[in-house]
Design a protein around this motif. Sequence first.
Motif, PDB file in Angstrom:
ATOM      1  N   THR A  42      -8.564   8.826   9.785  1.00  0.00           N
ATOM      2  CA  THR A  42      -8.814   7.415  10.046  1.00  0.00           C
ATOM      3  C   THR A  42      -7.862   6.873  11.121  1.00  0.00           C
ATOM      4  O   THR A  42      -6.770   7.410  11.300  1.00  0.00           O
ATOM      5  N   PRO A  43      -8.253   5.836  11.833  1.00  0.00           N
ATOM      6  CA  PRO A  43      -7.337   5.240  12.819  1.00  0.00           C
ATOM      7  C   PRO A  43      -6.052   4.744  12.135  1.00  0.00           C
ATOM      8  O   PRO A  43      -6.061   4.363  10.959  1.00  0.00           O
ATOM      9  N   ASP A  44      -4.963   4.744  12.881  1.00  0.00           N
ATOM     10  CA  ASP A  44      -3.655   4.357  12.331  1.00  0.00           C
ATOM     11  C   ASP A  44      -3.688   3.005  11.626  1.00  0.00           C
ATOM     12  O   ASP A  44      -3.106   2.842  10.558  1.00  0.00           O
ATOM     13  N   GLY A  45      -4.371   2.046  12.204  1.00  0.00           N
ATOM     14  CA  GLY A  45      -4.403   0.705  11.636  1.00  0.00           C
ATOM     15  C   GLY A  45      -5.142   0.612  10.310  1.00  0.00           C
ATOM     16  O   GLY A  45      -4.979  -0.358   9.570  1.00  0.00           O
ATOM     17  N   PHE A  46      -5.936   1.618   9.974  1.00  0.00           N
ATOM     18  CA  PHE A  46      -6.730   1.577   8.743  1.00  0.00           C
ATOM     19  C   PHE A  46      -6.035   2.280   7.582  1.00  0.00           C
ATOM     20  O   PHE A  46      -6.434   2.131   6.436  1.00  0.00           O
ATOM     21  N   VAL A  47      -4.975   3.025   7.872  1.00  0.00           N
ATOM     22  CA  VAL A  47      -4.286   3.789   6.824  1.00  0.00           C
ATOM     23  C   VAL A  47      -3.702   2.862   5.759  1.00  0.00           C
ATOM     24  O   VAL A  47      -3.837   3.116   4.561  1.00  0.00           O
ATOM     25  N   SER A  48      -3.067   1.775   6.172  1.00  0.00           N
ATOM     26  CA  SER A  48      -2.466   0.856   5.186  1.00  0.00           C
ATOM     27  C   SER A  48      -3.554   0.193   4.332  1.00  0.00           C
ATOM     28  O   SER A  48      -3.327  -0.102   3.161  1.00  0.00           O
ATOM     29  N   PHE A  49      -4.732  -0.021   4.910  1.00  0.00           N
ATOM     30  CA  PHE A  49      -5.854  -0.575   4.142  1.00  0.00           C
ATOM     31  C   PHE A  49      -6.271   0.411   3.046  1.00  0.00           C
ATOM     32  O   PHE A  49      -6.457   0.025   1.890  1.00  0.00           O
ATOM     33  N   LEU A  50      -6.385   1.681   3.403  1.00  0.00           N
ATOM     34  CA  LEU A  50      -6.716   2.706   2.406  1.00  0.00           C
ATOM     35  C   LEU A  50      -5.622   2.813   1.351  1.00  0.00           C
ATOM     36  O   LEU A  50      -5.902   3.009   0.166  1.00  0.00           O
ATOM     37  N   ALA A  51      -4.372   2.669   1.774  1.00  0.00           N
ATOM     38  CA  ALA A  51      -3.248   2.728   0.828  1.00  0.00           C
ATOM     39  C   ALA A  51      -3.349   1.599  -0.201  1.00  0.00           C
ATOM     40  O   ALA A  51      -3.086   1.806  -1.385  1.00  0.00           O
ATOM     41  N   ARG A  52      -3.746   0.414   0.240  1.00  0.00           N
ATOM     42  CA  ARG A  52      -3.913  -0.695  -0.704  1.00  0.00           C
ATOM     43  C   ARG A  52      -5.026  -0.397  -1.692  1.00  0.00           C
ATOM     44  O   ARG A  52      -4.934  -0.748  -2.867  1.00  0.00           O
ATOM     45  N   TRP A  53      -6.083   0.260  -1.235  1.00  0.00           N
ATOM     46  CA  TRP A  53      -7.163   0.648  -2.151  1.00  0.00           C
ATOM     47  C   TRP A  53      -6.651   1.577  -3.242  1.00  0.00           C
ATOM     48  O   TRP A  53      -7.123   1.537  -4.364  1.00  0.00           O
ATOM     49  N   MET A  54      -5.687   2.423  -2.879  1.00  0.00           N
ATOM     50  CA  MET A  54      -5.148   3.401  -3.822  1.00  0.00           C
ATOM     51  C   MET A  54      -3.941   2.845  -4.584  1.00  0.00           C
ATOM     52  O   MET A  54      -3.253   3.584  -5.275  1.00  0.00           O
ATOM     53  N   ASP A  55      -3.663   1.556  -4.433  1.00  0.00           N
ATOM     54  CA  ASP A  55      -2.527   0.903  -5.076  1.00  0.00           C
ATOM     55  C   ASP A  55      -1.211   1.560  -4.649  1.00  0.00           C
ATOM     56  O   ASP A  55      -0.339   1.828  -5.464  1.00  0.00           O
ATOM     57  N   LEU A  56      -1.107   1.824  -3.358  1.00  0.00           N
ATOM     58  CA  LEU A  56       0.089   2.461  -2.801  1.00  0.00           C
ATOM     59  C   LEU A  56       0.768   1.549  -1.790  1.00  0.00           C
ATOM     60  O   LEU A  56       1.128   1.973  -0.694  1.00  0.00           O
ATOM     61  N   GLU A  57       0.955   0.313  -2.154  1.00  0.00           N
ATOM     62  CA  GLU A  57       1.645  -0.619  -1.255  1.00  0.00           C
ATOM     63  C   GLU A  57       3.146  -0.396  -1.422  1.00  0.00           C
ATOM     64  O   GLU A  57       3.791  -1.009  -2.248  1.00  0.00           O
ATOM     65  N   LEU A  58       3.643   0.530  -0.627  1.00  0.00           N
ATOM     66  CA  LEU A  58       5.041   0.935  -0.712  1.00  0.00           C
ATOM     67  C   LEU A  58       5.747   0.684   0.616  1.00  0.00           C
ATOM     68  O   LEU A  58       5.114   0.706   1.667  1.00  0.00           O
TER      69      LEU A  58
END
Length: 174
Positions: free
Chosen positions: A54-70
Motif C-alpha cells: 500500500t502507499p506510505d500514506g495509507f499504512v497508518s489508516f490500515l494500522a488504525r483498522w487493526m487497532d495499532l495506533e502506536l
Amino acid sequence: MRSAELVQLLPNVFQRAPQMGRRWKVLLEAMEGFHAPSEAALAELDALFDPRRTPDGFVSFLARWMDLELPVTTGLGRLRELVAAGAELSQWRGTARGLLLFLSTATGRRDFELDECVLGPDGVPRAFHICLRAPEELLPHRVLLEHIIDLEKPAYVTYELHFTASEAVGQGRR
C-alpha cells in the motif's frame, strides 16, 4: 472497458447504431475514457489493503483498522510488518508469546528476555509481576516498548523494563 464491451451494455436500439458513423465512435471512445481511471483503481485494489504494497500514506489508516495506533519510532517498515502480523498478534494477546512477538515485530529485534518469576526483596516471587529486558540500542524507543507492554500484558500484571548490553540479553523465550 472497451468500446465493444460498452456497446453490449446499451439497449438494442443503440447496439445497431454503430452504422451512424464517426459521432458514435467518438461517443464510445469518450465513455471508454471515463471508465479508465476507475478500472485502473479496481485492478490494483488488492494492493491498497496489503500493508507491504500500500502507499506510505495509507499504512497508518490500515494500522488504525487493526487497532495499532502506536508511537512507532522504528520506521514505516516496522509499522507495515505490525499491520501484516495483526491477526497473529491478536491471537496471542495477553500471553508471554504474544508480548515477545509484538516487541520483535515492532523493533525487528529478537533478543528480548522475559522473566515471569521475579523475586521480591524478601526472596519470594512477586505475584503477577514480570521483568522484561531489552537491548540497550532500543533505549530511544522506550516509549514504544512501554506502550506495547501496557497494551499486551494482562491488566492485573505489573512490569519492569530494563535495558541491557546486547551480549547480556539472551534469545527471548517464545
